[in-house]
Design an enzyme around this catalytic site. Structure first.
Site, PDB file in Angstrom:
ATOM      1  N   ARG A   1       0.657  -0.540   0.255  1.00 18.11           N
ATOM      2  CA  ARG A   1      -0.023  -0.143   0.172  1.00 18.11           C
ATOM      3  C   ARG A   1       0.982   1.635  -0.364  1.00 18.11           C
ATOM      4  O   ARG A   1       1.654   1.265   1.109  1.00 18.11           O
ATOM      5  CB  ARG A   1      -0.908   0.105   1.429  1.00 18.11           C
ATOM      6  CG  ARG A   1      -2.110   1.031   0.945  1.00 18.11           C
ATOM      7  CD  ARG A   1      -2.764   1.740   0.443  1.00 18.11           C
ATOM      8  NE  ARG A   1      -3.688   2.329   0.883  1.00 18.11           N
ATOM      9  CZ  ARG A   1      -4.118   3.465   0.265  1.00 18.11           C
ATOM     10  NH1 ARG A   1      -2.760   4.303   0.586  1.00 18.11           N
ATOM     11  NH2 ARG A   1      -4.753   4.414   0.846  1.00 18.11           N
TER      12      ARG A   1
ATOM     13  N   ASP B   1      -4.882   8.760  -1.345  1.00 16.68           N
ATOM     14  CA  ASP B   1      -4.981   8.328  -1.353  1.00 16.68           C
ATOM     15  C   ASP B   1      -5.852   8.070  -3.033  1.00 16.68           C
ATOM     16  O   ASP B   1      -5.533   9.436  -3.462  1.00 16.68           O
ATOM     17  CB  ASP B   1      -6.597   8.299  -0.951  1.00 16.68           C
ATOM     18  CG  ASP B   1      -7.294   7.560  -0.015  1.00 16.68           C
ATOM     19  OD1 ASP B   1      -7.494   6.182  -0.782  1.00 16.68           O
ATOM     20  OD2 ASP B   1      -8.424   7.553   0.544  1.00 16.68           O
TER      21      ASP B   1
ATOM     22  N   GLU C   1     -11.154   4.481  -5.854  1.00 11.82           N
ATOM     23  CA  GLU C   1     -11.650   2.950  -5.630  1.00 11.82           C
ATOM     24  C   GLU C   1     -12.024   2.398  -6.705  1.00 11.82           C
ATOM     25  O   GLU C   1     -12.691   2.635  -7.154  1.00 11.82           O
ATOM     26  CB  GLU C   1     -12.526   2.667  -4.235  1.00 11.82           C
ATOM     27  CG  GLU C   1     -12.265   2.996  -2.681  1.00 11.82           C
ATOM     28  CD  GLU C   1     -10.470   2.559  -2.367  1.00 11.82           C
ATOM     29  OE1 GLU C   1     -10.331   1.201  -3.467  1.00 11.82           O
ATOM     30  OE2 GLU C   1     -10.104   2.659  -1.219  1.00 11.82           O
TER      31      GLU C   1
ATOM     32  N   ARG D   1      -0.692  -5.881   4.596  1.00  7.97           N
ATOM     33  CA  ARG D   1       0.438  -5.156   3.368  1.00  7.97           C
ATOM     34  C   ARG D   1       1.129  -4.603   4.173  1.00  7.97           C
ATOM     35  O   ARG D   1       1.230  -3.676   4.744  1.00  7.97           O
ATOM     36  CB  ARG D   1      -0.613  -4.233   2.999  1.00  7.97           C
ATOM     37  CG  ARG D   1      -1.609  -4.866   2.357  1.00  7.97           C
ATOM     38  CD  ARG D   1      -3.464  -3.908   1.375  1.00  7.97           C
ATOM     39  NE  ARG D   1      -3.423  -2.671   2.225  1.00  7.97           N
ATOM     40  CZ  ARG D   1      -4.064  -1.677   2.072  1.00  7.97           C
ATOM     41  NH1 ARG D   1      -4.816  -1.409   0.401  1.00  7.97           N
ATOM     42  NH2 ARG D   1      -4.767  -0.865   2.820  1.00  7.97           N
TER      43      ARG D   1
END
Length: 228
Positions: A60, A65, A68, A110
């Site tokens: 990650r 961000d 999605e 992750r």
């Protein structure tokens, strides 16, 4: 004492002192440095901020961000496919260098990392191109987070990537409230906004001001639009 020998000094508690302690300390520092970063080949890109290495470890990307990609029949969020495509071009099939960020892994096990390919700082590049926004974390490197925020301001000012569309949304142009402690922001009137102490509360006339100061929308708000 004969020449060439090192005197080992022990305290009553048995703790080593002197040269031996110094050598052990240096050894530990060296060991920590060698495991703080590694190189690996990228096998698959999941979305704009997550990918899989050749050894099947998931990574990650720290401090960012991205929209999605829809799963289980859910639609993609706006600009999700473009962000994935951009990351594909940057790292797919290439050998990357990953430096651990924060605690090193998240609750999903992750790897959380600062990612580099050749001389490109991938975290920063994704933000600079308007495919990702800055996502603050207390435990992350302050210097690197400052670089990411600067990249976001430039992308925002130059209307890169998703910024022009996002800036037209109704919720975007409403008043928001930020939490100085977490650097998350909430629509005025949200239940979590009401719980922020006056010391940590900062008001924004719109979400753009919040993004510019390094705040990001709380996830439960589902702010990001989907592709219909």
């Amino acid at each position: 004492m004969p020449k060439g020998k090192i005197k080992i000094i022990k305290s009553r508690s048995g703790v080593l002192k002197g040269p031996v302690f110094f050598l052990l300390f240096c050894s530990l520092l060296f060991s920590a440095a060698t495991v703080s970063a590694f190189e690996a080949k990228v096998r698959y890109v999941i979305d704009g901020d997550t990918f899989i290495l050749a050894n099947n470890k998931h990574v990650r990307i720290a401090g960012i961000d991205t929209p999605e990609i829809g799963r289980d029949g859910k639609p993609d969020q706006y600009y999700a496919q473009q962000a994935k495509s951009m990351l594909n071009k940057l790292i797919l099939g290439k050998r990357v260098r990953i430096e651990y960020a924060g605690k090193g892994t998240d609750r999903y096990k992750r790897i959380i990392g600062w990612v580099y390919v050749d001389d490109v700082f991938v975290n920063k590049r994704m933000i600079r191109n308007g495919a990702a926004f800055f996502y603050f974390h207390k435990g992350n490197d302050r210097g690197k987070q400052k670089l990411l925020l600067q990249a976001q301001r430039k992308a925002y000012d130059e209307k890169k990537g998703f910024w022009p569309f996002i800036g037209k949304l109704k919720k975007y142009n409403k008043p928001w409230v930020g939490n100085k402690n977490s650097r998350r922001c909430f629509l005025t009137g949200d239940r979590y906004a009401k719980k922020i102490s006056w010391r940590n509360k900062v008001k924004f006339s719109n979400l753009g001001e919040a993004f510019y100061d390094g705040y990001s929308p709380a996830r439960h708000l589902n702010f990001w639009p989907v592709v219909k």
